[in-house]
Design an enzyme around this catalytic site. Structure first.
Site, PDB file in Angstrom:
ATOM      1  N   GLU A 172     -17.773   5.476 -37.167  1.00 50.93           N
ATOM      2  CA  GLU A 172     -17.295   5.014 -35.851  1.00 50.93           C
ATOM      3  C   GLU A 172     -16.187   3.960 -35.958  1.00 50.93           C
ATOM      4  O   GLU A 172     -16.287   2.883 -35.362  1.00 50.93           O
ATOM      5  CB  GLU A 172     -18.465   4.485 -35.015  1.00 50.93           C
ATOM      6  CG  GLU A 172     -19.465   5.560 -34.685  1.00 50.93           C
ATOM      7  CD  GLU A 172     -20.532   5.154 -33.659  1.00 50.93           C
ATOM      8  OE1 GLU A 172     -20.665   3.959 -33.345  1.00 50.93           O
ATOM      9  OE2 GLU A 172     -21.231   6.058 -33.175  1.00 50.93           O
ATOM     10  N   GLU A 294     -23.990  12.214 -35.344  1.00 56.41           N
ATOM     11  CA  GLU A 294     -24.957  11.418 -34.572  1.00 56.41           C
ATOM     12  C   GLU A 294     -25.048  12.038 -33.189  1.00 56.41           C
ATOM     13  O   GLU A 294     -24.030  12.156 -32.495  1.00 56.41           O
ATOM     14  CB  GLU A 294     -24.529   9.955 -34.441  1.00 56.41           C
ATOM     15  CG  GLU A 294     -24.719   9.153 -35.703  1.00 56.41           C
ATOM     16  CD  GLU A 294     -24.418   7.672 -35.521  1.00 56.41           C
ATOM     17  OE1 GLU A 294     -24.654   7.129 -34.422  1.00 56.41           O
ATOM     18  OE2 GLU A 294     -23.935   7.065 -36.492  1.00 56.41           O
TER      19      GLU A 294
HETATM   20  O1  AHR Z   1     -27.675   5.407 -34.254  1.00 56.88           O
HETATM   21  C1  AHR Z   1     -27.482   4.110 -33.799  1.00 56.88           C
HETATM   22  C2  AHR Z   1     -26.046   3.643 -33.880  1.00 56.88           C
HETATM   23  O2  AHR Z   1     -25.291   4.343 -32.937  1.00 56.88           O
HETATM   24  C3  AHR Z   1     -25.312   3.871 -35.172  1.00 56.88           C
HETATM   25  O3  AHR Z   1     -25.477   2.859 -36.093  1.00 56.88           O
HETATM   26  C4  AHR Z   1     -23.883   3.909 -34.739  1.00 56.88           C
HETATM   27  O4  AHR Z   1     -23.074   4.690 -35.577  1.00 56.88           O
HETATM   28  C5  AHR Z   1     -23.925   4.405 -33.309  1.00 56.88           C
HETATM   29  O5  AHR Z   1     -23.190   3.605 -32.471  1.00 56.88           O
END
Ligand code: AHR
Length: 494
Positions: A172, A294
């Protein structure tokens, strides 16, 4: 009562769904590692401190690939802090999640855990405070022989290289919350240089560059285009991150929450379009795919971080998932399946305690499998194979994301020739399905695995862990009626 028509034609092939589509994610965050997978004082833990019951639950879920060690955590992490004798490792500060990092679980420990769980890692490298050199050294440590870092691995007890295949180039990096945030140009450059060195260490590895961390990011989709322009010839995947909640956390916006899959579908399509654009622009034959590394339902703000309370096993983003959440969650799986030509990796974020299908009891030794556990488990079991593009006709409903159908559907034929329709009801009414299969050898429904509950707010708890579990339903005269907010796997066996 509502009605929906589903048409699946064997000629309309979308792509192949791969094992990596059912990956997950373990981050040094909250009680995911400490108090989650690792808890040496717990009666259920083995000689290495890993929770045996959690390992069994992970195996039952079927996860074969686990992204690690972050997430935001990785952007401030020095992997060298986590190797060598445990007693000599330093205690550090996890600035991503404002918690203490004892470094008792590091690379070799995680690899041992992954082996026990019958899974392989998807390893992320730090491109926040570190860069190409540390990443290349990590590949050397994991995948090489005969040089300094490989010898260090041997000294730490692991003779053979781990041969880790999947790697993420940071996390990210478009987000202001990230340690070491970058512009698309800055990130694209460091990702490319890191990719080069990592590949020179081991040409067989597969690399994922950071795409947009959400469709709502102001930099999306330009970020993706720029990063792809910089890295296209060096990477294999570009990532997408997406979590869904009731918009603005407003629970009265249930209709919008139910339509999350419409937004997810647009997000995936547009990043795929960015890939197509850059591929064409570069006149390249190389195909970069998508990794949704994610994704989940995330009800934000339930666990505010208390900055005065640093600790190891602190509570961070522990969500309880109800039946309605499970339905939205399942619609996201179906949506990714419907993009199986491009989405090759997807990591359910996360696996234990943090936004998780598996919860461990704080201060106890029970675990619970949340409602979202079961759609994932059954999708993994039945939805690997040839994905067909279904046509859905229903009355549907309007939402902030546009028109949504009453059912979200995916159709997959396994290697055994059995066809499964995953049908997620997004309606508060029962729905009669009119299913038309064209040119398939199978026509009779053999069984239906149904996940539903009397109330959409039903959850599984430590005291009542089996409130929402799949049940096997016998089909009646070939007709199917699905329950409100239910997840159904309709099986046509050969
Ligand atoms: O999964 C929780 C968090 O969400 C992770 O660390 C991050 O990559 C995202 O913002």
């Amino acid at each position: 009562m509502k009605k929906a028509k589903i048409i699946v034609n064997k000629n309309y092939i979308k792509g192949k769904s791969e094992e990596t589509l059912f990956s997950s994610f373990i981050e040094h965050m909250g009680r995911c590692v400490y108090g989650g997978i690792y808890d040496p004082k717990n009666e259920k833990s083995d000689e290495n401190g890993f929770r045996t019951d959690v390992i069994e639950a992970i195996k039952d879920l079927g996860v074969k690939n686990i992204r690690y060690p972050g997430g935001n955590f990785v952007s401030g992490y020095d992997w060298k802090d986590g190797i060598g004798k445990k007693s000599e490792r330093k205690v550090t500060r996890n600035l991503a999640w404002f918690q203490t990092e004892p470094n008792e679980v590091g690379l070799d420990d995680f690899m041992l855990f992954a082996e026990k769980a019958d899974a392989a890692p998807i390893m992320a490298v730090n491109l926040g405070t570190a860069g190409p050199k540390q990443a290349a050294e990590l590949v050397e440590y994991c995948n090489q022989n005969g040089t300094y870092w490989a010898d260090e691995r041997k000294k730490n007890g692991r003779e053979e290289p781990y041969n880790i295949k999947y790697w993420c180039l940071g996390n990210e990096m478009d987000g202001d919350w990230q340690i070491g945030t970058k512009t698309a140009e800055e990130y694209g450059k460091i990702a490319r240089e890191t990719a080069k060195m990592m590949r020179w260490e081991d040409p067989s590895i597969k690399l994922t560059a950071c795409g947009s961390s959400g469709r709502e990011m102001p930099s999306y989709p330009e970020w993706d285009r720029v990063v792809l322009e910089q890295t296209y010839n060096y990477i294999d995947y570009i990532s997408l991150h997406q979590y869904y909640d009731y918009p603005l956390g407003d629970r009265s916006r249930k209709t919008d929450f139910l339509a999350s899959y419409v937004d997810f579908d647009k997000f995936i399509s547009s990043v795929a379009a960015a890939v197509a654009y850059v591929k064409e622009n570069k006149r390249s034959n190389r195909q970069v795919y998508l990794s949704v590394d994610e994704w989940n339902v995330w009800h934000k703000g339930l666990c505010p971080i208390d900055l005065q309370e640093w600790g190891v096993e602190v509570v961070r983003e522990e969500n309880t998932y109800d039946m309605l959440d499970a339905a939205v969650f399942a619609s996201l799986i179906a949506t990714m399946l419907n993009h199986a030509d491009m989405v090759k990796i997807a990591c359910l974020a996360q696996l234990v305690n943090v936004l998780a299908p598996i919860m461990t009891e704080k201060g106890g030794s029970r675990i619970v499998k949340q409602t979202i556990y079961y759609p994932f488990q059954l999708a993994h079991k039945f939805m690997l194979g040839m994905v067909y593009a279904p046509v859905v006709k229903s009355e549907g409903f309007e939402s902030c994301y546009g028109h949504a159908d009453d059912v979200c559907v995916s159709a997959v034929e396994g290697e055994d020739g059995n066809l499964t329709l995953m049908v997620v009801s997004l309606s508060d009414k029962e729905i009669d399905l009119d299913i038309e299969l064209e040119h398939f050898d199978v026509s009779k429904i053999n069984s239906i695995y149904e996940i539903s509950s009397k109330n959409e707010t039903d959850c599984n708890t430590f005291d009542n862990p089996d409130k929402v579990v799949p049940v096997l339903v016998k089909p009646e005269n070939g007709s199917v009626r699905v329950k409100p907010y239910s997840v159904n796997f309709i099986r046509y066996e050969k």
